[in-house]
Write a protein that holds these residues in place. Structure first.
Motif, PDB file in Angstrom:
ATOM      1  N   ASP A  12       0.853  -1.189   0.000  1.00 18.19           N
ATOM      2  CA  ASP A  12       0.000   0.000   0.000  1.00 18.19           C
ATOM      3  C   ASP A  12       0.890   1.240   0.000  1.00 18.19           C
ATOM      4  N   ASN A  13       1.856   1.217  -0.915  1.00 13.82           N
ATOM      5  CA  ASN A  13       2.817   2.310  -1.030  1.00 13.82           C
ATOM      6  C   ASN A  13       2.207   3.526  -1.718  1.00 13.82           C
ATOM      7  N   MET A  14       1.012   3.378  -2.186  1.00 14.75           N
ATOM      8  CA  MET A  14       0.101   4.451  -2.597  1.00 14.75           C
ATOM      9  C   MET A  14      -1.268   3.791  -2.716  1.00 14.75           C
ATOM     10  N   TYR A  15      -2.303   4.602  -2.872  1.00 10.01           N
ATOM     11  CA  TYR A  15      -3.672   4.082  -2.978  1.00 10.01           C
ATOM     12  C   TYR A  15      -4.239   4.465  -4.341  1.00 10.01           C
ATOM     13  N   ALA A  16      -4.464   3.449  -5.170  1.00  9.57           N
ATOM     14  CA  ALA A  16      -4.983   3.700  -6.515  1.00  9.57           C
ATOM     15  C   ALA A  16      -6.501   3.673  -6.566  1.00  9.57           C
ATOM     16  N   ASP A  17      -7.147   3.162  -5.517  1.00 14.46           N
ATOM     17  CA  ASP A  17      -8.576   2.853  -5.603  1.00 14.46           C
ATOM     18  C   ASP A  17      -9.438   3.574  -4.571  1.00 14.46           C
ATOM     19  N   LEU A  18      -8.958   4.679  -4.024  1.00 16.40           N
ATOM     20  CA  LEU A  18      -9.736   5.355  -2.989  1.00 16.40           C
ATOM     21  C   LEU A  18     -10.983   6.044  -3.541  1.00 16.40           C
ATOM     22  N   ASP A  19     -10.884   6.586  -4.737  1.00 16.26           N
ATOM     23  CA  ASP A  19     -12.027   7.275  -5.347  1.00 16.26           C
ATOM     24  C   ASP A  19     -12.894   6.244  -6.063  1.00 16.26           C
ATOM     25  N   ARG A  20     -14.001   5.887  -5.443  1.00 19.24           N
ATOM     26  CA  ARG A  20     -14.856   4.843  -6.005  1.00 19.24           C
ATOM     27  C   ARG A  20     -15.558   5.274  -7.289  1.00 19.24           C
ATOM     28  N   LYS A  21     -15.519   6.559  -7.583  1.00 19.27           N
ATOM     29  CA  LYS A  21     -16.138   7.048  -8.813  1.00 19.27           C
ATOM     30  C   LYS A  21     -15.213   6.868 -10.017  1.00 19.27           C
ATOM     31  N   VAL A  22     -13.956   6.565  -9.738  1.00 22.88           N
ATOM     32  CA  VAL A  22     -12.963   6.432 -10.810  1.00 22.88           C
ATOM     33  C   VAL A  22     -12.599   4.965 -10.992  1.00 22.88           C
ATOM     34  N   LYS A  23     -12.758   4.457 -12.193  1.00 23.20           N
ATOM     35  CA  LYS A  23     -12.372   3.081 -12.485  1.00 23.20           C
ATOM     36  C   LYS A  23     -10.852   2.991 -12.535  1.00 23.20           C
ATOM     37  N   VAL A  24     -10.294   2.040 -11.803  1.00 28.84           N
ATOM     38  CA  VAL A  24      -8.840   1.900 -11.762  1.00 28.84           C
ATOM     39  C   VAL A  24      -8.349   1.258 -13.052  1.00 28.84           C
ATOM     40  N   THR A  25      -7.456   1.937 -13.721  1.00 37.14           N
ATOM     41  CA  THR A  25      -6.829   1.458 -14.948  1.00 37.14           C
ATOM     42  C   THR A  25      -5.318   1.564 -14.773  1.00 37.14           C
ATOM     43  N   PRO A  26      -4.544   0.987 -15.681  1.00 37.70           N
ATOM     44  CA  PRO A  26      -3.089   1.158 -15.594  1.00 37.70           C
ATOM     45  C   PRO A  26      -2.674   2.624 -15.572  1.00 37.70           C
ATOM     46  N   GLU A  27      -3.419   3.458 -16.294  1.00 31.73           N
ATOM     47  CA  GLU A  27      -3.101   4.887 -16.323  1.00 31.73           C
ATOM     48  C   GLU A  27      -3.318   5.528 -14.951  1.00 31.73           C
ATOM     49  N   VAL A  28      -4.374   5.104 -14.267  1.00 31.18           N
ATOM     50  CA  VAL A  28      -4.640   5.629 -12.923  1.00 31.18           C
ATOM     51  C   VAL A  28      -3.537   5.191 -11.958  1.00 31.18           C
TER      52      VAL A  28
END
Length: 468
Positions: free
Chosen positions: A62-78
């Motif tokens: 958890d060296n960063m959080y890619a999925d905190l914004d549930r409105k944003v679909k997590v993609t490689p770009e995110v």
């Protein structure tokens, strides 16, 4: 009590020049570790870590959080964008400039909460992980499935092995129970399926190889807790057969000096199981850098806890005293660098007393005319043929294949491989693969200054690997 005094910027710059690397014989004495950092929030604890001047920083997931914004679909770009944000956090940039780092991932930098092998972007996430940690473009780790890796720091007698596990890429599905009002969550249930796995086949094979390598202290990094098993969230106990397999492997390899470091839980915990592997097995959890509860909360249930910090941001710090009878001090520190709990343990304590931990496998019985190490040791000055299973390997220029895990043991028999013979199976880059292999070598037995027997390989014809 505050164990560390903030250094001047000059001292931090000096630390960069003397920082330990995996190919550097410099002895590690100060190691920081921790997990769980939201790149969108301030991270004041990075200043306390920098002030502690660690030789090495271990990032446990958890060296960063890619999925905190549930409105944003997590993609490689995110995922790439979130890593870029993390890289710009002022405290992190300063740490990176002054201290080498090793990392593994957990679910949020993997890209999805509690995700495992099913995550559709896991390969893309792995690429972003390697880019963030600046893994060389030609490193075999970039082609490998999963981010597990290991390093050994320091010279023989003062070696620290860091084993970074990947508990995401291969992990089987979690099993969830019904919602529990008392727990305020739907707890994860044990997955006892015959093929359920946390690490996957290849990583298990790799781990066994790593545990057979010589080291005095082994820091086994798991992004999720191994020992604590009474809370309802992710843990090794949700895959009980895998945890049993881990304990069995630690025992069967005779790996000494093992200490587990874990993250994930947004709290700090020190757990110990005194019986799992034949000596006290510690699991030190540090989480998170800025994700812990800022308000008081009661400790969660953990009957194996010997210390903890249930609220407040934290990091872990290990200090190693390598003088006679080496001792490891482990501290949990708050964002000011103050110690909140900890323990000290002698490395001599982290050794098994059972057969598996003290008696190494010996390999096939030598045929007639071929001697065991004990027999060959009595033939000083004579040319003999000796056979044994390699237990450890050491040396810098000349390499040493040892019959004992402890090269300093009085009854260790060492086969010396001079530089001129280091090719083929004895090449410096491949020789570590011989740990666990049975070798048969012909040569003249000598006695070194410590009174142990040695035999130098004259050429490749004098050396063979015994097929079992």
């Amino acid at each position: 009590m505050r164990p560390f005094r903030a250094g001047l910027l000059f001292a931090l710059i000096v630390a960069l020049g003397s920082a330990a690397r995996a190919d550097d014989p410099k002895v590690l004495t100060r190691i920081a570790f921790g997990s769980c950092v939201d790149q969108d929030k301030p991270v004041p604890i990075f200043g306390a870590i920098a002030a502690a001047k660690p030789d090495l920083l271990l990032l446990l997931g958890d060296n960063m959080y890619a999925d905190l914004d549930r409105k944003v679909k997590v993609t490689p770009e995110v995922i790439r964008e979130k890593y870029a944000q993390m890289a710009k956090v002022p405290g992190f940039a300063k740490l990176k400039a002054t201290c080498p780092m090793l990392g593994t991932w957990d679910d949020h930098d993997y890209g999805k909460n509690d995700a495992g092998a099913e995550w559709e972007h896991k390969d893309a996430a792995q690429k972003e992980f390697h880019d963030f940690f600046e893994t060389p473009a030609d490193s075999p780790r970039r082609a490998q499935k999963g981010v597990y890796h290991a390093e050994i720091y320091g010279p023989p007698g003062k070696r620290v092995q860091v084993i970074m596990l990947d508990t995401r890429y291969f992990r089987s599905p979690l099993k969830k129970g019904p919602f529990d009002a008392k727990l305020r969550t739907a707890p994860y249930l044990p997955n006892t399926d015959a093929d359920a796995t946390l690490l996957g086949t290849e990583q298990w094979k790799w781990l066994e190889t790593q545990l057979k390598k010589p080291a005095e202290l082994r820091l086994l990094v798991s992004s999720i807790q191994v020992i604590s098993d009474e809370h309802p969230f992710e843990k090794w106990a949700t895959f009980p057969k895998e945890r049993e397999k881990l304990y069995a492997l630690l025992k069967s390899t005779g790996a000494s000096g093992v200490m587990i470091l874990s993250g994930d839980r947004h709290l700090a915990d020190i757990s110990v199981d005194p019986t799992a592997i034949g000596y006290p097995l510690y699991d030190v959890t540090s989480s998170g850098f800025n994700q812990s509860s800022k308000n008081w909360r009661a400790p969660e249930l953990n009957s194996k806890r010997v210390g903890g910090m249930p609220h407040g941001d934290n990091f872990g710090f290990i200090t190693i005293d390598w003088t006679d009878n080496p001792r490891v001090s482990v501290q949990i520190c708050d964002e000011d660098g103050d110690t909140t709990c900890g323990f000290k343990v002698r490395l001599a304590t982290l050794k098994g007393t059972g057969t598996a931990a003290t008696t190494a496998p010996v390999g096939p019985k030598p045929p007639e005319g071929v001697l065991t190490p004990a027999e060959a040791a009595k033939k000083a000055g004579e040319t003999v043929k000796v056979q044994f299973m390699v237990q450890s390997i050491g040396g810098k220029a000349n390499l040493y294949l040892n019959s004992d895990k402890d090269f300093r043991a009085k009854d260790n028999f060492a086969v010396v491989v001079p530089v001129k013979v280091q090719k083929g199976a004895l090449a410096k880059g491949d020789i570590e693969k011989l740990v666990g292999a049975t070798i048969r070598v012909t040569g003249k037995v000598e006695t070194n200054k410590q009174g142990s027997a040695t035999l130098e390989v004259a050429d490749e014809k004098a050396f063979e690997i015994v097929k079992e």
